[in-house]
Write a protein that holds these residues in place. Structure first.
Motif, mmCIF file in Angstrom:
data_model
loop_
_atom_site.group_PDB
_atom_site.id
_atom_site.type_symbol
_atom_site.label_atom_id
_atom_site.label_comp_id
_atom_site.label_asym_id
_atom_site.label_seq_id
_atom_site.Cartn_x
_atom_site.Cartn_y
_atom_site.Cartn_z
ATOM 1 N N VAL A 13 0.859 -1.183 0.000
ATOM 2 C CA VAL A 13 0.000 0.000 0.000
ATOM 3 C C VAL A 13 0.896 1.234 0.000
ATOM 4 C CG1 VAL A 13 -1.783 1.293 1.233
ATOM 5 C CG2 VAL A 13 -1.819 -1.212 1.248
ATOM 6 N N ILE A 14 0.704 2.137 -0.958
ATOM 7 C CA ILE A 14 1.521 3.344 -1.075
ATOM 8 C C ILE A 14 0.615 4.563 -0.973
ATOM 9 C CG2 ILE A 14 3.132 4.645 -2.511
ATOM 10 C CD1 ILE A 14 3.892 2.015 -3.869
ATOM 11 N N ASN A 15 0.858 5.385 0.032
ATOM 12 C CA ASN A 15 0.173 6.664 0.177
ATOM 13 C C ASN A 15 1.211 7.770 0.043
ATOM 14 O OD1 ASN A 15 -2.418 5.533 0.835
ATOM 15 N ND2 ASN A 15 -1.582 5.017 2.848
ATOM 16 N N GLN A 16 0.939 8.762 -0.785
ATOM 17 C CA GLN A 16 1.929 9.804 -0.971
ATOM 18 C C GLN A 16 1.279 11.104 -1.418
ATOM 19 O OE1 GLN A 16 3.673 7.616 -4.622
ATOM 20 N NE2 GLN A 16 4.242 9.754 -4.949
ATOM 21 N N ASN A 17 2.005 12.200 -1.150
ATOM 22 C CA ASN A 17 1.648 13.484 -1.727
ATOM 23 C C ASN A 17 2.927 14.132 -2.236
ATOM 24 O OD1 ASN A 17 2.948 14.581 0.514
ATOM 25 N ND2 ASN A 17 1.034 14.932 1.622
ATOM 26 N N GLU A 18 2.967 15.436 -2.385
ATOM 27 C CA GLU A 18 4.137 16.081 -2.974
ATOM 28 C C GLU A 18 5.360 16.027 -2.082
ATOM 29 O OE1 GLU A 18 3.094 20.023 -4.067
ATOM 30 O OE2 GLU A 18 1.816 19.411 -5.742
ATOM 31 N N THR A 19 5.155 15.897 -0.765
ATOM 32 C CA THR A 19 6.303 15.975 0.156
ATOM 33 C C THR A 19 6.475 14.749 1.029
ATOM 34 O OG1 THR A 19 4.949 17.051 1.877
ATOM 35 C CG2 THR A 19 6.070 18.485 0.285
ATOM 36 N N PHE A 20 5.608 13.751 0.905
ATOM 37 C CA PHE A 20 5.640 12.648 1.866
ATOM 38 C C PHE A 20 5.174 11.367 1.190
ATOM 39 C CE2 PHE A 20 3.888 10.083 5.331
ATOM 40 C CZ PHE A 20 4.889 10.177 6.287
ATOM 41 N N ALA A 21 5.766 10.238 1.589
ATOM 42 C CA ALA A 21 5.338 8.924 1.082
ATOM 43 C C ALA A 21 5.329 7.933 2.235
ATOM 44 C CB ALA A 21 6.258 8.437 -0.028
ATOM 45 N N ASN A 22 4.303 7.106 2.284
ATOM 46 C CA ASN A 22 4.165 6.080 3.315
ATOM 47 C C ASN A 22 3.912 4.750 2.614
ATOM 48 O OD1 ASN A 22 3.804 4.667 5.659
ATOM 49 N ND2 ASN A 22 1.735 5.427 6.058
ATOM 50 N N ILE A 23 4.798 3.762 2.845
ATOM 51 C CA ILE A 23 4.713 2.473 2.149
ATOM 52 C C ILE A 23 4.517 1.373 3.179
ATOM 53 C CG2 ILE A 23 5.941 0.846 0.658
ATOM 54 C CD1 ILE A 23 7.536 3.651 -0.067
ATOM 55 N N ILE A 24 3.500 0.553 3.005
ATOM 56 C CA ILE A 24 3.198 -0.555 3.915
ATOM 57 C C ILE A 24 3.245 -1.848 3.120
ATOM 58 C CG2 ILE A 24 1.482 -1.586 5.456
ATOM 59 C CD1 ILE A 24 0.382 1.252 5.908
ATOM 60 N N PHE A 44 13.874 -6.026 2.012
ATOM 61 C CA PHE A 44 12.746 -5.218 1.540
ATOM 62 C C PHE A 44 13.335 -3.939 0.966
ATOM 63 C CE2 PHE A 44 9.186 -2.160 2.583
ATOM 64 C CZ PHE A 44 8.375 -2.578 1.533
ATOM 65 N N ILE A 45 13.344 -3.808 -0.345
ATOM 66 C CA ILE A 45 14.025 -2.705 -1.022
ATOM 67 C C ILE A 45 12.989 -1.750 -1.598
ATOM 68 C CG2 ILE A 45 15.591 -2.070 -2.898
ATOM 69 C CD1 ILE A 45 16.851 -4.850 -2.607
ATOM 70 N N ILE A 46 13.128 -0.473 -1.276
ATOM 71 C CA ILE A 46 12.259 0.567 -1.822
ATOM 72 C C ILE A 46 13.084 1.402 -2.793
ATOM 73 C CG2 ILE A 46 10.842 2.581 -1.287
ATOM 74 C CD1 ILE A 46 10.398 1.376 1.492
ATOM 75 N N ARG A 47 12.685 1.423 -4.038
ATOM 76 C CA ARG A 47 13.366 2.234 -5.047
ATOM 77 C C ARG A 47 12.513 3.472 -5.316
ATOM 78 N NH1 ARG A 47 17.307 -0.947 -7.639
ATOM 79 N NH2 ARG A 47 17.141 -3.155 -7.092
ATOM 80 N N TYR A 48 13.117 4.635 -5.168
ATOM 81 C CA TYR A 48 12.365 5.868 -5.356
ATOM 82 C C TYR A 48 13.306 6.955 -5.868
ATOM 83 C CZ TYR A 48 14.589 7.771 -1.188
ATOM 84 O OH TYR A 48 15.514 8.228 -0.289
ATOM 85 N N ASP A 49 12.717 8.031 -6.336
ATOM 86 C CA ASP A 49 13.490 9.210 -6.711
ATOM 87 C C ASP A 49 12.646 10.431 -6.375
ATOM 88 O OD1 ASP A 49 15.514 10.782 -7.618
ATOM 89 O OD2 ASP A 49 15.570 9.958 -9.648
ATOM 90 N N VAL A 50 13.251 11.600 -6.440
ATOM 91 C CA VAL A 50 12.556 12.846 -6.138
ATOM 92 C C VAL A 50 12.718 13.789 -7.311
ATOM 93 C CG1 VAL A 50 12.893 12.616 -3.651
ATOM 94 C CG2 VAL A 50 14.613 13.804 -5.006
ATOM 95 N N ASN A 51 11.833 14.770 -7.384
ATOM 96 C CA ASN A 51 11.945 15.795 -8.417
ATOM 97 C C ASN A 51 13.155 16.683 -8.122
ATOM 98 O OD1 ASN A 51 9.626 14.974 -9.801
ATOM 99 N ND2 ASN A 51 8.310 16.102 -8.371
ATOM 100 N N ARG A 52 14.019 16.840 -9.102
ATOM 101 C CA ARG A 52 15.241 17.627 -8.914
ATOM 102 C C ARG A 52 15.198 18.824 -9.864
ATOM 103 N NH1 ARG A 52 18.305 13.811 -6.125
ATOM 104 N NH2 ARG A 52 17.589 11.691 -6.506
ATOM 105 N N GLY A 339 6.153 20.634 6.594
ATOM 106 C CA GLY A 339 5.481 19.872 5.558
ATOM 107 C C GLY A 339 4.272 19.156 6.097
ATOM 108 N N LYS A 340 3.469 18.625 5.206
ATOM 109 C CA LYS A 340 2.301 17.830 5.582
ATOM 110 C C LYS A 340 2.523 16.405 5.125
ATOM 111 C CE LYS A 340 -0.625 21.185 6.964
ATOM 112 N NZ LYS A 340 -1.409 21.188 8.204
ATOM 113 N N ASP A 341 2.209 15.459 6.005
ATOM 114 C CA ASP A 341 2.315 14.075 5.567
ATOM 115 C C ASP A 341 1.003 13.663 4.918
ATOM 116 O OD1 ASP A 341 0.484 13.443 7.532
ATOM 117 O OD2 ASP A 341 1.968 12.643 8.943
ATOM 118 N N VAL A 342 0.927 12.416 4.495
ATOM 119 C CA VAL A 342 -0.255 11.985 3.740
ATOM 120 C C VAL A 342 -1.499 11.930 4.604
ATOM 121 C CG1 VAL A 342 0.979 10.707 1.995
ATOM 122 C CG2 VAL A 342 0.405 9.600 4.140
#
Length: 728
Positions: A13-24, A44-52, A339-342
């Motif tokens: 389950v992935i919940n995210q917004n522009e500044t926060f991500a929560n993965i279960i 348990f590997i999480i692959r992610y990137d951010v806007n640069r 910031g605000k989380d999801v």
């Protein structure tokens, strides 16, 4: 290997917004079975990137600390000059070499046309495919695969010779083609052993490699199995701008090698240097990096001299395949916004002194890692001690677990009903794993630890261990009875069956092995798996093998047996003492200890296996049954005491065979002929006297052998005794 383009695994389950991500990730047993037949065991590997938004990277500031993330994109890859160095000594025979060959076939097809490569196999001889680097073409890939296919395991392990030959190949190619700044030279080195041929002294191997590579060749090492000199491989990589990975004996070496290669398959920059004005930044972490690979990220953290600084000047210099790169800019470093989380809740700005500063913590983490790397590389004892002390002090201040600190977990309040003996020490042997707070390793526990330290848990003799040898202790009559069960590989034996009352069931699955030469048996059997089902107050499953413990209750946990750890919930506590034993405590009144028997180099008739010991049986009911359970609430007595020492020929033969006088034992209404015998328990640490019941304990146990066979590891049915249910 999993295809990462196919999406996340089931239950993610992935919940995210522009500044926060929560993965279960919380798969059920059924979902896990769909991923892998034997359940999920791995990282348990999480692959992610951010806007640069800036080519110079992203800089964040909080309360006088900054972190700089640098991960440029859209750069042409640097050509690779790579030599694959593969251990083909005799110890690589079988699955390890086959998996490694298959992985290299895959990797060769991934090479780019601008890359250059060669292959070296080494044992006591160094076997080079070509004496120069080869360009990547369909024909060269095919020829390389044929060469790898024909590698056969033989001889010893000449690590020094293989590395020297690989470095010479790379240096020769770079020198003759004048492309040092526009390519990356790599060695991918794989072995499963220690140096046994040629130069075998660790320091000389390290010095020889460092002098030959001269910082121009990066060495990436992979160590397979339990016999590898991992410290040597680790230092080889640390001193030569590389990385290292360890593949455990039971893991797939091929998939690990492919995953490792994926991290370094696309170099984008080399010789990266990141500078900040000395008047603005102090105590920055590492700022020089030999290579930057696509998909990775360079992270630097440090302290700002002036907390009110508006802009930070940053300079980045590096080389890529086309040109020398210089980036200069002034980066705004104003106050961080909340910031605000999801879930919509605010995250702290960190303006107050007591607020958490995640950037300061990241700085301390990176600094501690660098100190540990320097400690590993240093051969100067005073310098090593200074680095160790700095790393330990920083880890204690920021509560990190390192080789120089230990983590303590608050344990339950000691009981006063006698269970404390079985609970105070969570293992029959080895160091106490129950710990409570981060403190310097080697320091004595403070007043938080209320329970007194006990050197070993006190467990009864009632057990089954070895091939499998059963021991039952009757403390009231001060008698000990022993017997053997000659089962078949794959048989699952009911050891403790109390499903209807206490809700506890223990089963053990047998594994086979050839009998020793000149023995009286045709084969040996050992317990390779112990399964425990706890049905009250809520259902929990435990599966224990010599390599791992799987606890499946409200959450599923996989605990490796080579690390000490304590977990517990819902009245069930599991304590692992690394490579020694597992203690299971149920509702504070039942405790089992499972000894782990491991062999470094097992003989053909030996197998890694388990021993099962009962530490506390107070919580088991009078209806308890099973091969061991049926005796727990019983007593026994000798109805015919053996006569005094006899010198008859029969008696002398019995003594020579390790047996003594005969007698008749009365237990549970059975009249059982027994003979005096000596037997070792607790991993051979203690020798006991016991009365031995022959013939698979045919007259001692209720029913017969087949009545104690379970249909599957978590079968709770029992045809004998009161419990008759059969369910999961």
């Amino acid at each position: 290997m999993r295809n990462y383009d196919s999406g996340p695994p089931p239950s993610t389950v992935i919940n995210q917004n522009e500044t926060f991500a929560n993965i279960i990730f919380k798969p059920s047993v059924v979902q896990q079975a769909k991923i892998a037949q034997n359940g999920v065991l791995g990282d348990f590997i999480i692959r992610y990137d951010v806007n640069r938004e800036q080519s110079i990277g992203d800089i964040q500031v909080l309360n006088g600390y900054f972190v700089h993330y640098f991960a440029p994109k859209d750069l042409p890859p640097l050509p690779k000059n790579v030599v694959f160095v593969l251990d083909s000594s005799a110890s690589m025979v079988g699955t390890k070499l086959r998996q490694t060959k298959d992985a290299l076939f895959t990797i060769l097809h991934d090479l780019r046309p601008q890359d250059r490569f060669s292959i070296i196999g080494f044992s006591n001889r160094i076997k080079v495919w070509k004496d120069h680097l080869i360009s990547v073409t369909p024909d060269s890939i095919r020829d390389g695969k044929v060469y790898i296919h024909h590698m056969s395991p033989t001889g010893g392990t000449d690590i020094n010779g293989a590395l020297q030959r690989a470095i010479r190949l790379l240096n020769k190619y770079v020198a003759h083609n004048d492309i040092g700044d526009r390519s990356v030279s790599l060695i991918i080195f794989l072995t499963d052993g220690k140096p046994t041929v040629g130069e075998t002294h660790t320091l000389k191997i390290l010095n020889n490699t460092r002098e030959a590579a001269r910082g121009q060749v990066c060495i990436f090492t992979i160590g397979i199995g339990n016999d590898v000199d991992f410290r040597l491989l680790e230092k080889l990589s640390l001193e030569n701008c590389g990385l290292t990975r360890r593949v455990h004996e039971e893991e797939d070496a091929g998939s690990q090698l492919i995953g490792f290669y994926d991290e370094i398959r696309t170099p984008l920059l080399s010789d990266i240097r990141i500078d900040y004005p000395p008047s603005s930044v102090v105590q920055a972490t590492k700022t020089l990096f030999p290579n930057y690979f696509n998909g990775s990220e360079i992270i630097i953290a440090g302290k700002l001299v002036d907390r009110k600084l508006d802009h930070l000047h940053v300079e980045v210099t590096a080389s890529n395949s086309k040109k020398f790169v210089i980036l200069k800019t002034d980066v705004p470093v104003g106050p961080q916004k909340a910031g605000k989380d999801v879930t919509g809740s605010s995250r702290p700005e960190g303006d107050g002194e007591g607020d958490p500063n995640h950037i300061e913590r990241l700085w301390s983490y990176l600094t501690t890692k660098q100190l540990l790397s320097s400690w590993l590389q240093s051969d100067d004892e005073p310098e090593k001690e200074r680095l160790r002390q700095r790393a330990q002090d920083l880890a204690l201040s920021y509560r990190f677990l390192t080789p120089f600190t230990s983590m303590k977990l608050r344990g339950p309040v000691p009981r006063k009903d006698g269970l404390e003996e079985a609970h105070g020490m969570s293992a029959a042997m080895g160091p106490e794993p129950v710990v409570q707070s981060v403190r310097g390793a080697g320091t004595q526990p403070g007043p938080l630890l209320e329970k007194p330290y006990q050197p070993r848990i006190k467990i009864s003799k009632t057990s089954v261990d070895g091939d499998p040898h059963f021991v039952v202790d009757f403390p009231l009559s001060k008698l000990t009875v022993c017997f053997n069960i000659d089962g078949q590989p794959g048989d699952i034996l009911r050891l403790v069956s109390d499903h209807m009352d206490s809700g506890v069931t223990v089963n053990g699955e047998l594994i086979g092995a050839p009998a020793p030469p000149n023995g009286h048996k045709k084969q040996r059997t050992y317990f390779r798996t112990i399964t425990i089902l706890v049905n009250k107050p809520e259902r929990s499953y435990l599966e224990i093998t010599p390599s791992r413990v799987i606890l499946d209750g409200g959450d599923r946990l996989v605990l490796p047996c080579n690390q000490s750890v304590v977990v517990g919930s819902r009245g069930l506590e599991v304590s692992v003492s690394a490579n020694a034993n597992v203690t299971v405590t149920i509702q504070g009144s039942i405790a089992f200890v499972i000894l782990i028997h491991l062999y470094k180099k097992p003989a053909p008739f030996q197998r890694h296996h388990l021993g099962f010991y009962i530490a506390n049986s107070e919580g088991l009911s009078s209806n308890c049954h099973g091969l061991l359970g049926q005796f727990l609430n019983q007593d026994a007595r000798l109805t015919e005491d053996p006569a005094g020492p006899s010198q008859s020929p029969t008696h002398l033969l019995l003594l020579q065979a390790g047996e003594g006088p005969e007698a008749v034992l009365k237990v549970k209404g059975h009249q059982v002929p027994v003979v005096w015998k000596q037997r070792k328990i607790y991993n051979g640490e203690e020798q006991i006297d016991c009365w031995f019941a022959r013939n698979n304990a045919a007259k001692l146990i209720d029913g017969e052998y087949k009545d104690y066979l379970a249909s599957h590891p978590f079968d709770t049915g029992m045809t004998l005794g009161r419990g008759t249910s059969r369910e999961l």
